[in-house]
Design an enzyme around this catalytic site. Sequence first.
Site, mmCIF file in Angstrom:
data_model
loop_
_atom_site.group_PDB
_atom_site.id
_atom_site.type_symbol
_atom_site.label_atom_id
_atom_site.label_comp_id
_atom_site.label_asym_id
_atom_site.label_seq_id
_atom_site.Cartn_x
_atom_site.Cartn_y
_atom_site.Cartn_z
ATOM 1 N N ASP A 34 1.130 -1.176 0.089
ATOM 2 C CA ASP A 34 -0.131 0.023 0.056
ATOM 3 C C ASP A 34 1.402 1.739 -0.403
ATOM 4 O OD1 ASP A 34 0.259 -0.332 2.644
ATOM 5 O OD2 ASP A 34 -0.890 0.031 3.587
ATOM 6 N N GLY A 35 2.430 1.186 0.229
ATOM 7 C CA GLY A 35 3.080 2.144 -0.196
ATOM 8 C C GLY A 35 3.782 2.927 1.103
ATOM 9 N N GLU A 36 2.916 2.301 2.941
ATOM 10 C CA GLU A 36 4.391 2.296 3.676
ATOM 11 C C GLU A 36 5.802 1.860 3.571
ATOM 12 O OE1 GLU A 36 1.420 0.877 6.393
ATOM 13 O OE2 GLU A 36 -0.185 2.076 6.584
ATOM 14 N N ARG A 86 11.295 26.547 9.167
ATOM 15 C CA ARG A 86 10.942 27.933 8.846
ATOM 16 C C ARG A 86 9.640 28.653 9.625
ATOM 17 N NH1 ARG A 86 12.588 28.575 2.598
ATOM 18 N NH2 ARG A 86 12.327 26.471 2.380
ATOM 19 N N GLN A 87 8.842 27.229 9.500
ATOM 20 C CA GLN A 87 7.244 27.554 9.994
ATOM 21 C C GLN A 87 7.680 27.260 11.200
ATOM 22 O OE1 GLN A 87 4.427 28.627 8.320
ATOM 23 N NE2 GLN A 87 3.708 28.463 10.756
ATOM 24 N N HIS A 119 17.681 27.540 10.723
ATOM 25 C CA HIS A 119 17.335 28.444 9.564
ATOM 26 C C HIS A 119 17.397 28.866 10.754
ATOM 27 C CE1 HIS A 119 14.984 31.387 7.837
ATOM 28 N NE2 HIS A 119 14.029 31.828 8.391
ATOM 29 N N ASP A 158 21.123 39.392 2.845
ATOM 30 C CA ASP A 158 19.586 39.949 3.605
ATOM 31 C C ASP A 158 20.840 40.378 4.918
ATOM 32 O OD1 ASP A 158 19.010 37.937 5.049
ATOM 33 O OD2 ASP A 158 17.426 37.600 3.789
ATOM 34 N N LYS A 181 17.537 45.784 0.173
ATOM 35 C CA LYS A 181 16.886 46.629 -0.731
ATOM 36 C C LYS A 181 15.843 47.523 -0.124
ATOM 37 C CE LYS A 181 14.370 42.553 -1.584
ATOM 38 N NZ LYS A 181 13.031 41.232 -1.707
ATOM 39 N N ARG A 183 12.447 49.699 -2.030
ATOM 40 C CA ARG A 183 11.552 49.341 -3.270
ATOM 41 C C ARG A 183 11.204 50.936 -3.722
ATOM 42 N NH1 ARG A 183 7.668 46.135 -4.708
ATOM 43 N NH2 ARG A 183 8.557 44.948 -3.650
HETATM 44 C C1 R5P Z 1 15.253 33.035 3.521
HETATM 45 O O1 R5P Z 1 14.877 33.471 5.428
HETATM 46 C C2 R5P Z 1 15.862 32.032 3.994
HETATM 47 O O2 R5P Z 1 17.211 32.439 4.563
HETATM 48 C C3 R5P Z 1 16.267 31.782 2.174
HETATM 49 O O3 R5P Z 1 17.133 33.570 1.951
HETATM 50 C C4 R5P Z 1 15.797 31.747 1.712
HETATM 51 O O4 R5P Z 1 15.077 30.439 2.234
HETATM 52 C C5 R5P Z 1 15.988 31.604 0.766
HETATM 53 O O5 R5P Z 1 14.109 31.265 -0.465
HETATM 54 P P1 R5P Z 1 14.268 31.183 -1.775
HETATM 55 O O6 R5P Z 1 15.973 30.367 -2.685
HETATM 56 O O7 R5P Z 1 12.678 30.373 -2.331
HETATM 57 O O8 R5P Z 1 14.043 32.839 -2.330
#
Ligand code: R5P
Length: 284
Positions: A34-36, A86-87, A119, A158, A181, A183
């Site tokens: 079944d894929g497990e 990241r979440q 992260h 950044d 950056k 804008r």
């Molecule tokens: C962001 O906080 C991370 O340090 C990376 O800059 C980010 O995850 C890169 O994502 P993407 O390649 O989608 O721009």
Amino acid sequence: MKVTGTQKSQILASRIAYSLDVDLLSTRYSRFPDGEHYLQIGPLDDQTVIVGSVIDSDSFVQLLLLIDACGDSENTLVLPYMGYARQDKQFKEGEPVSARAVAMALGRGVDRVISVQIHDSGVLVHFGLPAENLTPASEIGTFLSSSDYADPLILAPDEGALAFASAIAHERDWDHDFLVKTRISGEEVRMEPKKLPVSSRTVVIVDDIISTGGTLVTATRMLHAQGAAEVHAVCVHGIFTGGTYTALLNAGITNISASDTIESAHSQYSIAQSVARAIENADD
Ligand code: R5P
């Protein structure tokens, strides 16, 4: 001590075993009809190093099964790339803290955790265990030196990534800076280094993750417009979602490199020796 790894982290697991001068556990993977996932390991040792990046749902499940199969031995979890990290907070009402959910599930059967360029190292608290995060600045320094880039300018995309860029630059006394950056209008942004001009320079943009490559594409176009001689990109975790690699090449990046935390054709340097050193130091 023995080392084992999930299917997608097998090359890294074998490099870590080699650096530690210990054997790999015999590990067999298959699937039920079944894929497990199914796996079988053996014979167990008193101490096991379990290597597995959480790259997708399959690798997460395989890692859970591997930890369970290692049972009561003293288990070190090496989490080279931790997906879902990241979440790391509830950004909107009703969302999970995914990093916490993943950490709590994985932390149950292990005694300590080693992550790589996670992260945000604040996430490690969710394991409720001794946990260490490694920054592969020395590996990247060595890799860039061997690439023979002429006096590179190490650039963070950044300000948040500045400490990482600075650690790499200090390996060989290279210049470093970060991109700002601005804008200009609804659609238009300008990106330029905070202090150092890029005209005629070899620029290396360094980041923890390249996923869609969106930021890098914009940054590379701007750096070429500002006269950069070459633009290269180095990350730790190369996710490269569909089309990213081509988009980066089309934007004018000469070379795109990642480590072996996520094994792929772009893995051009290894974090195995740092991991092995961290395991040896913890054992001292
Ligand atoms: C962001 O906080 C991370 O340090 C990376 O800059 C980010 O995850 C890169 O994502 P993407 O390649 O989608 O721009």
